[in-house]
Motif scaffolding. Structure first.
Motif, PDB file in Angstrom:
ATOM      1  N   TYR A 158       0.837  -1.199   0.000  1.00 24.89           N
ATOM      2  CA  TYR A 158       0.000   0.000   0.000  1.00 24.89           C
ATOM      3  C   TYR A 158       0.876   1.257   0.000  1.00 24.89           C
ATOM      4  N   ASP A 159       0.478   2.231  -0.807  1.00 26.17           N
ATOM      5  CA  ASP A 159       1.196   3.504  -0.890  1.00 26.17           C
ATOM      6  C   ASP A 159       0.260   4.603  -0.356  1.00 26.17           C
ATOM      7  N   ALA A 160       0.680   5.240   0.736  1.00 28.07           N
ATOM      8  CA  ALA A 160      -0.185   6.226   1.405  1.00 28.07           C
ATOM      9  C   ALA A 160      -0.444   7.466   0.548  1.00 28.07           C
ATOM     10  N   THR A 161       0.278   7.613  -0.563  1.00 24.41           N
ATOM     11  CA  THR A 161       0.015   8.779  -1.426  1.00 24.41           C
ATOM     12  C   THR A 161      -1.052   8.477  -2.496  1.00 24.41           C
ATOM     13  N   TRP A 162      -1.503   7.219  -2.575  1.00 26.02           N
ATOM     14  CA  TRP A 162      -2.497   6.880  -3.609  1.00 26.02           C
ATOM     15  C   TRP A 162      -3.752   7.759  -3.537  1.00 26.02           C
ATOM     16  N   PRO A 163      -4.352   7.938  -2.330  1.00 27.95           N
ATOM     17  CA  PRO A 163      -5.569   8.760  -2.301  1.00 27.95           C
ATOM     18  C   PRO A 163      -5.338  10.187  -2.823  1.00 27.95           C
ATOM     19  N   ALA A 164      -4.229  10.798  -2.456  1.00 28.93           N
ATOM     20  CA  ALA A 164      -3.963  12.173  -2.920  1.00 28.93           C
ATOM     21  C   ALA A 164      -3.717  12.197  -4.427  1.00 28.93           C
ATOM     22  N   GLN A 165      -3.040  11.163  -4.931  1.00 25.52           N
ATOM     23  CA  GLN A 165      -2.843  11.089  -6.385  1.00 25.52           C
ATOM     24  C   GLN A 165      -4.185  10.959  -7.095  1.00 25.52           C
ATOM     25  N   ALA A 166      -5.051  10.112  -6.527  1.00 26.23           N
ATOM     26  CA  ALA A 166      -6.374   9.909  -7.132  1.00 26.23           C
ATOM     27  C   ALA A 166      -7.159  11.219  -7.113  1.00 26.23           C
ATOM     28  N   GLU A 167      -7.084  11.941  -6.016  1.00 29.68           N
ATOM     29  CA  GLU A 167      -7.844  13.177  -5.898  1.00 29.68           C
ATOM     30  C   GLU A 167      -7.381  14.197  -6.945  1.00 29.68           C
ATOM     31  N   ARG A 168      -6.075  14.254  -7.191  1.00 24.15           N
ATOM     32  CA  ARG A 168      -5.560  15.170  -8.222  1.00 24.15           C
ATOM     33  C   ARG A 168      -6.137  14.819  -9.594  1.00 24.15           C
ATOM     34  N   LEU A 169      -6.181  13.516  -9.880  1.00 28.99           N
ATOM     35  CA  LEU A 169      -6.732  13.089 -11.170  1.00 28.99           C
ATOM     36  C   LEU A 169      -8.224  13.392 -11.240  1.00 28.99           C
ATOM     37  N   LEU A 170      -8.921  13.169 -10.128  1.00 26.26           N
ATOM     38  CA  LEU A 170     -10.369  13.399 -10.114  1.00 26.26           C
ATOM     39  C   LEU A 170     -10.712  14.877 -10.313  1.00 26.26           C
ATOM     40  N   THR A 171      -9.904  15.780  -9.780  1.00 23.05           N
ATOM     41  CA  THR A 171     -10.214  17.210  -9.970  1.00 23.05           C
ATOM     42  C   THR A 171     -10.119  17.558 -11.457  1.00 23.05           C
ATOM     43  N   ARG A 172      -9.174  16.947 -12.168  1.00 22.45           N
ATOM     44  CA  ARG A 172      -9.062  17.162 -13.619  1.00 22.45           C
ATOM     45  C   ARG A 172     -10.298  16.619 -14.329  1.00 22.45           C
ATOM     46  N   ILE A 173     -10.667  15.407 -13.953  1.00 20.83           N
ATOM     47  CA  ILE A 173     -11.804  14.754 -14.612  1.00 20.83           C
ATOM     48  C   ILE A 173     -13.087  15.531 -14.349  1.00 20.83           C
ATOM     49  N   ARG A 174     -13.274  15.959 -13.104  1.00 20.23           N
ATOM     50  CA  ARG A 174     -14.505  16.706 -12.768  1.00 20.23           C
ATOM     51  C   ARG A 174     -14.560  18.011 -13.549  1.00 20.23           C
ATOM     52  N   LEU A 175     -13.421  18.665 -13.677  1.00 22.45           N
ATOM     53  CA  LEU A 175     -13.392  19.919 -14.448  1.00 22.45           C
ATOM     54  C   LEU A 175     -13.762  19.649 -15.908  1.00 22.45           C
ATOM     55  N   ALA A 176     -13.260  18.535 -16.443  1.00 22.58           N
ATOM     56  CA  ALA A 176     -13.498  18.235 -17.858  1.00 22.58           C
ATOM     57  C   ALA A 176     -14.950  17.826 -18.120  1.00 22.58           C
ATOM     58  N   VAL A 177     -15.530  17.031 -17.243  1.00 26.78           N
ATOM     59  CA  VAL A 177     -16.867  16.489 -17.544  1.00 26.78           C
ATOM     60  C   VAL A 177     -17.990  17.374 -17.006  1.00 26.78           C
ATOM     61  N   GLY A 178     -17.698  18.194 -16.007  1.00 30.75           N
ATOM     62  CA  GLY A 178     -18.698  19.113 -15.456  1.00 30.75           C
ATOM     63  C   GLY A 178     -19.963  18.386 -15.033  1.00 30.75           C
ATOM     64  N   GLU A 179     -21.087  18.937 -15.431  1.00 32.27           N
ATOM     65  CA  GLU A 179     -22.380  18.414 -14.979  1.00 32.27           C
ATOM     66  C   GLU A 179     -22.827  17.184 -15.753  1.00 32.27           C
TER      67      GLU A 179
END
Ligand code: ADP
Length: 394
Positions: free
Chosen positions: A217-238
């Motif tokens: 387990y890598d304790a930075t995985w959640p933060a890495q995922a969150e960074r990717l998710l902010t990009r995805i949320r910005l791209a897909v919007g509503e």
């Protein structure tokens, strides 16, 4: 086109890194330079500044007297806002023009000192942060740039902290040593990551197959995922109902393949198809462009779309599922149930490690994944019982 954000505290070495990337062929957009261009002598921007702040912000030659403007514009919040309202839209328009002029296969590097302060990270495919210890930066600013020490320290204090930058960084370049050291890292970054990332996205290249390899387990995985998710949320919007970190890397303490699983949930299956180009442009090309069926015991298949992260430095599987099938809910249920049951988590880790050892020579992860699914399918029953007792909802 790949959009790379480059940032770092003043004196850390942004320009040094940016210039090297430009030598390799990156299209460089320097936001400080643009901020000066849009108010250069004779510009409309400068005329507006004079109209707002008075003739005495001009030097004798008709150019902007920066210290005189700073004395007025940084006196209070209102004045600062007025200046920003003149400069920022012009810099934005010029940046968009330069981006549009870059070729479809360009790697655009946007050098932007206040990227983190202004929350701009999600707009880039990749964020590079250049860092060096504060004392090193002060010394460079004083010795190489002739800045007064107090001035250097005041500017550093006004910027984001190292910790804030670290949270936004996909790539962290330590420039505390000799310039050669960071430049060698930049050369490798260009060849091994930026060039293939750009091509992967443009050509929709899938990740090369490999045998399953379970990592601790890598304790930075959640933060890495969150960074990717902010990009995805910005791209897909509503167009998406939600975007989540799922799979083993979302379970603290669980050993896992070093592949971050993300899930975008859309209202209908047709929406998944409609998002394909958007997700590709955001850095997550469609794996094969096809529908994939989620594994399940009997009944109608549950189709989803699978995209993969184009960044060779960060393996990502992005599952686009619709509310029309139960699979999106099961992914969240499984994650929450196993997070709440350390014994089940450890049992699952054992199964994964055993199967990974058995399939170490396969050259593909498919047989491993199929066999693992047997344990997961049985676990779903226990998870549903737990959900019913705890009134869990996604
Ligand atoms: P930034 O753009 O982040 O403010 P620069 O790239 O302009 O930083 O670097 C600040 C100063 O330090 C420059 O004069 C640069 O030549 C110098 N510099 C950059 N990296 C190093 C290094 N590794 N060792 C010594 N001096 C450096």
């Amino acid at each position: 086109m790949l959009r790379v954000g480059l940032t770092g505290g003043i004196g850390a070495g942004k320009s040094t890194v940016a210039n090297r990337l430009a030598e390799h062929g990156a299209v460089l957009i320097d936001s400080d330079l643009l901020a000066r261009e849009v108010v250069e002598r004779g510009s409309k921007g400068l005329a507006e500044i004079v109209a707002a702040f008075g003739e005495d912000v001009l030097a004798a030659d008709g150019s902007l007297d920066r210290p005189a403007l700073a004395a007025k514009a940084f006196a209070d919040d209102e004045a600062r806002k007025k200046l920003n309202a003149i400069v920022h839209p012009r810099v934005g328009a010029r940046t968009a023009e330069l981006m549009a002029a870059a070729g479809p296969d360009a790697v655009v590097v946007h050098d932007i000192p206040l990227l983190v302060e202004n929350g701009l990270a999600p707009a880039y495919h990749l964020v590079i942060v250049v860092d060096a210890p504060v004392e090193t930066r002060v010394r460079r600013l004083v010795e190489a740039r002739g800045m007064a020490e107090a001035d250097a320290r005041a500017r550093i204090r006004a910027q984001a902290t190292g910790e804030q930058r670290r949270a936004a960084a996909d790539v962290w370049l330590d420039n505390g040593g000799a310039a050669d050291v960071v430049l060698a890292e930049v050369d490798a970054l260009w060849a091994d990551r930026l060039v293939p990332f750009e091509a992967n996205v443009r050509l929709g290249r899938p990740r090369p197959p490999r045998s399953p390899k379970v990592a601790p387990y890598d304790a930075t995985w959640p933060a890495q995922a969150e960074r990717l998710l902010t990009r995805i949320r910005l791209a897909v919007g509503e167009r998406a109902v939600r975007a989540d970190h799922i799979g083993s890397t979302a379970v603290p303490g669980l050993a896992a393949k070093n592949i971050i699983d993300l899930q975008v949930t859309v209202p209908e299956l047709a929406d998944a198809e409609a998002l394909a180009d958007t997700l590709t442009a955001a850095g997550f090309p469609a794996a094969g462009g096809e529908w994939v069926d989620d594994p399940q015991d009997g009944g109608e298949p549950w189709p989803k779309r699978v995209h993969i992260g184009g960044d060779p430095g960060r393996a990502v599987n992005l599952h686009v599922r619709s509310l029309e099938t139960p699979a999106w809910r099961l992914a969240l249920l499984f994650r929450d149930w196993i997070r709440a049951h350390p014994g089940e988590r450890d049992a699952y880790a054992e199964v994964k490690l055993r199967l990974a050892a058995e399939h170490a020579e396969d050259g593909t992860t498919e047989p491993y994944t199929d066999e693992k699914q047997t344990w997961v399918n049985a676990a779903f029953t226990r998870a549903e019982t737990w959900a019913a007792h705890t009134t869990w909802t996604p």
